[in-house]
Design a protein around this motif. Structure first.
Motif, PDB file in Angstrom:
ATOM      1  N   HIS A   1       0.817  -1.210   0.000  1.00  0.00           N
ATOM      2  CA  HIS A   1       0.000   0.000   0.000  1.00  0.00           C
ATOM      3  C   HIS A   1       0.857   1.269   0.000  1.00  0.00           C
ATOM      4  N   ILE A   2       1.997   1.235   0.702  1.00  0.00           N
ATOM      5  CA  ILE A   2       2.865   2.421   0.730  1.00  0.00           C
ATOM      6  C   ILE A   2       3.928   2.372  -0.366  1.00  0.00           C
ATOM      7  N   GLY A   3       3.771   1.426  -1.303  1.00  0.00           N
ATOM      8  CA  GLY A   3       4.648   1.380  -2.465  1.00  0.00           C
ATOM      9  C   GLY A   3       5.912   0.574  -2.307  1.00  0.00           C
ATOM     10  N   HIS A   4       5.971  -0.295  -1.275  1.00  0.00           N
ATOM     11  CA  HIS A   4       7.176  -1.091  -1.033  1.00  0.00           C
ATOM     12  C   HIS A   4       6.828  -2.554  -0.770  1.00  0.00           C
ATOM     13  N   PRO A   5       6.365  -3.271  -1.804  1.00  0.00           N
ATOM     14  CA  PRO A   5       6.015  -4.681  -1.617  1.00  0.00           C
ATOM     15  C   PRO A   5       7.236  -5.527  -1.268  1.00  0.00           C
ATOM     16  N   LEU A   6       6.983  -6.681  -0.671  1.00  0.00           N
ATOM     17  CA  LEU A   6       8.072  -7.572  -0.262  1.00  0.00           C
ATOM     18  C   LEU A   6       8.719  -8.238  -1.475  1.00  0.00           C
ATOM     19  N   LEU A   7      10.024  -8.392  -1.412  1.00  0.00           N
ATOM     20  CA  LEU A   7      10.723  -9.159  -2.436  1.00  0.00           C
ATOM     21  C   LEU A   7      10.198 -10.587  -2.419  1.00  0.00           C
ATOM     22  N   GLY A   8       9.966 -11.147  -3.590  1.00  0.00           N
ATOM     23  CA  GLY A   8       9.532 -12.527  -3.699  1.00  0.00           C
ATOM     24  C   GLY A   8       8.057 -12.759  -3.476  1.00  0.00           C
ATOM     25  N   ASP A   9       7.298 -11.704  -3.181  1.00  0.00           N
ATOM     26  CA  ASP A   9       5.862 -11.859  -2.928  1.00  0.00           C
ATOM     27  C   ASP A   9       5.116 -11.871  -4.254  1.00  0.00           C
ATOM     28  N   LYS A  10       4.613 -13.029  -4.634  1.00  0.00           N
ATOM     29  CA  LYS A  10       3.934 -13.173  -5.919  1.00  0.00           C
ATOM     30  C   LYS A  10       2.487 -12.698  -5.872  1.00  0.00           C
ATOM     31  N   MET A  11       1.930 -12.581  -4.677  1.00  0.00           N
ATOM     32  CA  MET A  11       0.529 -12.189  -4.545  1.00  0.00           C
ATOM     33  C   MET A  11       0.357 -10.676  -4.443  1.00  0.00           C
ATOM     34  N   TYR A  12       1.226 -10.043  -3.663  1.00  0.00           N
ATOM     35  CA  TYR A  12       1.129  -8.592  -3.458  1.00  0.00           C
ATOM     36  C   TYR A  12       2.366  -7.927  -4.060  1.00  0.00           C
ATOM     37  N   ARG A  13       2.281  -7.568  -5.308  1.00  0.00           N
ATOM     38  CA  ARG A  13       3.426  -6.974  -5.995  1.00  0.00           C
ATOM     39  C   ARG A  13       2.968  -5.774  -6.815  1.00  0.00           C
ATOM     40  N   LEU A  14       3.939  -5.000  -7.257  1.00  0.00           N
ATOM     41  CA  LEU A  14       3.659  -3.829  -8.087  1.00  0.00           C
ATOM     42  C   LEU A  14       4.416  -3.950  -9.398  1.00  0.00           C
TER      43      LEU A  14
ATOM     44  N   VAL B   1      16.702 -10.830  -9.490  1.00  0.00           N
ATOM     45  CA  VAL B   1      17.106 -11.596  -8.300  1.00  0.00           C
ATOM     46  C   VAL B   1      17.303 -13.059  -8.683  1.00  0.00           C
ATOM     47  N   PRO B   2      18.490 -13.623  -8.479  1.00  0.00           N
ATOM     48  CA  PRO B   2      18.736 -15.029  -8.835  1.00  0.00           C
ATOM     49  C   PRO B   2      17.770 -15.966  -8.114  1.00  0.00           C
ATOM     50  N   GLY B   3      17.314 -16.978  -8.819  1.00  0.00           N
ATOM     51  CA  GLY B   3      16.345 -17.912  -8.258  1.00  0.00           C
ATOM     52  C   GLY B   3      16.851 -18.635  -7.028  1.00  0.00           C
ATOM     53  N   HIS B   4      18.162 -18.916  -6.970  1.00  0.00           N
ATOM     54  CA  HIS B   4      18.700 -19.653  -5.828  1.00  0.00           C
ATOM     55  C   HIS B   4      18.800 -18.775  -4.582  1.00  0.00           C
ATOM     56  N   VAL B   5      18.674 -17.453  -4.771  1.00  0.00           N
ATOM     57  CA  VAL B   5      18.778 -16.526  -3.652  1.00  0.00           C
ATOM     58  C   VAL B   5      17.435 -16.355  -2.953  1.00  0.00           C
TER      59      VAL B   5
ATOM     60  N   ALA C   1      14.500 -15.779  16.641  1.00  0.00           N
ATOM     61  CA  ALA C   1      15.032 -16.688  15.622  1.00  0.00           C
ATOM     62  C   ALA C   1      15.795 -15.842  14.605  1.00  0.00           C
ATOM     63  N   PRO C   2      17.067 -16.152  14.347  1.00  0.00           N
ATOM     64  CA  PRO C   2      17.856 -15.354  13.389  1.00  0.00           C
ATOM     65  C   PRO C   2      17.360 -15.556  11.967  1.00  0.00           C
ATOM     66  N   LEU C   3      17.779 -14.663  11.069  1.00  0.00           N
ATOM     67  CA  LEU C   3      17.424 -14.816   9.659  1.00  0.00           C
ATOM     68  C   LEU C   3      17.869 -16.185   9.162  1.00  0.00           C
ATOM     69  N   PRO C   4      16.990 -16.901   8.457  1.00  0.00           N
ATOM     70  CA  PRO C   4      17.384 -18.211   7.915  1.00  0.00           C
ATOM     71  C   PRO C   4      18.363 -18.042   6.753  1.00  0.00           C
ATOM     72  N   GLU C   5      18.914 -19.163   6.314  1.00  0.00           N
ATOM     73  CA  GLU C   5      19.979 -19.136   5.311  1.00  0.00           C
ATOM     74  C   GLU C   5      19.560 -18.439   4.021  1.00  0.00           C
ATOM     75  N   ASP C   6      18.334 -18.688   3.547  1.00  0.00           N
ATOM     76  CA  ASP C   6      17.942 -18.095   2.263  1.00  0.00           C
ATOM     77  C   ASP C   6      17.873 -16.570   2.336  1.00  0.00           C
ATOM     78  N   LEU C   7      17.403 -16.038   3.464  1.00  0.00           N
ATOM     79  CA  LEU C   7      17.328 -14.577   3.597  1.00  0.00           C
ATOM     80  C   LEU C   7      18.698 -13.979   3.880  1.00  0.00           C
ATOM     81  N   MET C   8      19.581 -14.740   4.490  1.00  0.00           N
ATOM     82  CA  MET C   8      20.962 -14.267   4.641  1.00  0.00           C
ATOM     83  C   MET C   8      21.637 -14.179   3.278  1.00  0.00           C
ATOM     84  N   LEU C   9      21.351 -15.152   2.398  1.00  0.00           N
ATOM     85  CA  LEU C   9      21.880 -15.105   1.028  1.00  0.00           C
ATOM     86  C   LEU C   9      21.340 -13.890   0.281  1.00  0.00           C
ATOM     87  N   LEU C  10      20.060 -13.604   0.482  1.00  0.00           N
ATOM     88  CA  LEU C  10      19.458 -12.442  -0.156  1.00  0.00           C
ATOM     89  C   LEU C  10      20.120 -11.156   0.341  1.00  0.00           C
TER      90      LEU C  10
END
Length: 325
Positions: free
Chosen positions: A242-255, A265-269, A295-304
């Motif tokens: 709504h404020i113009g900053h959708p989440l990376l990787g969000d296929k449902m709520y995007r702009l 963004v690489p698929g493996h990231v 809980a710390p950031l998981p591996e995939d988000l650390m890669l991102l």
């Protein structure tokens, strides 16, 4: 009949003559619904080891005990699945749910859920508990999730959530340069009438409040910390779009304006929405003390995060070389 460890309250001198009902409701904060349930159990409510009506008066030094029958989730298939346990005691199990895992079996998803993993864990440990998640996380959202081991614990945390005293903190990677270092999004949310599985900001919706602050700003994205006053379905995802900053990787709520950046963004990231529940704070039903689970950031988000930082560094290096030339 097997019971969980009893909940014990010793009546102090200043509560001499109180009704047992008052002790249960005002001191132990037991809901009317749970009291009704306990009254049906032989040893559900006792004073000094004797079953009592809640209309009796108690005396200083009386030992009030509540006992809840042990239950198991007989409709959930135990499965030996990866399970990251942040904390466990006789009251709670705090898990770090991995992205892609559904919390509870639903139609079409009877296995490979967090519930299947937890029930298996309890079975191996010889613990008889029913799977009672206190809240939910979207399938693609990772992070801290609380599971109550008894009806009393579930009721206690649920009431905290209704009172908005539970603190839920998230980390998310969002598209674009966030102009303000922090802020509050106070916009009502409801179902999209054209796509009922989605939510939208609408004046006719339910109150929804999200606070955020920028942790790291990159040239085309940002890492933000968010905490909620309300818990509407998809709240963070809807508010950030709504404020113009959708989440990376969000296929449902995007702009549409971020489609090109998304394709870079690489698929493996990143293979899911970049949202992680990093902290849950509440008054522990057993100790009655404020407790925070993380809980710390998981591996995939650390890669991102690493990819965004490297991309930013490469951009700065190119600018530097351009100036030098």
């Amino acid at each position: 009949m097997n019971y969980y460890e009893p909940l014990v309250y010793v009546v102090p001198v200043e509560e001499e003559g109180f009704l047992l009902k008052t002790i249960l409701q005002k001191r132990l904060h037991v809901s009317r619904k749970l009291i009704s349930r306990l009254k049906l159990t032989e040893q559900g409510i006792t004073v000094n080891g004797v079953r009592q009506f809640i209309s009796v008066h108690v005396h200083a030094g009386d030992r009030v005990e509540l006992r809840m029958e042990q239950e198991e989730s007989e409709d959930i298939l135990p499965q030996d699945l990866p399970l990251a346990i942040v904390h466990e005691d006789e009251h709670l199990l705090i898990a770090a749910k991995e992205a892609g895992m559904i919390v509870h079996p639903t139609n079409g998803h009877y296995v490979n859920t967090l519930a299947n993993a937890v029930v298996f864990h309890w079975q191996q440990a010889g613990v008889a508990c029913r799977f009672r998640p206190v809240h939910r996380l979207d399938q693609e959202t990772s992070g801290v999730l609380a599971i109550a081991k008894t009806p009393y614990v579930h009721q206690q945390i649920s009431e905290q959530m209704i009172a908005h005293s539970v603190k839920k903190e998230y980390l998310a990677f969002v598209w674009g340069v966030v102009d303000n270092p922090g802020g509050t999004i106070n916009e009502p949310i409801d179902r999209d009438p054209e796509q009922p599985h989605m939510r939208i900001v609408t004046p006719a919706g339910y109150s929804a409040v999200t606070h955020y602050e920028v942790v790291e700003q990159y040239s085309r994205a940002a890492l933000v910390r968010l905490w909620l006053e309300t818990g509407r379905t998809h709240q963070i995802r809807v508010h950030m779009k709504h404020i113009g900053h959708p989440l990376l990787g969000d296929k449902m709520y995007r702009l549409a304006r971020y489609e090109e950046e998304s394709s870079a963004v690489p698929g493996h990231v990143l293979g899911r929405q970049a949202l992680h529940a990093c902290m849950l704070g509440l008054v522990h039903p057993g100790t009655k003390e404020w407790t925070e689970f993380t809980a710390p950031l998981p591996e995939d988000l650390m890669l991102l995060k690493q990819w965004l930082q490297e991309t930013e560094q490469n951009r700065e290096n190119r600018q530097k070389r351009s100036i030098e030339q």
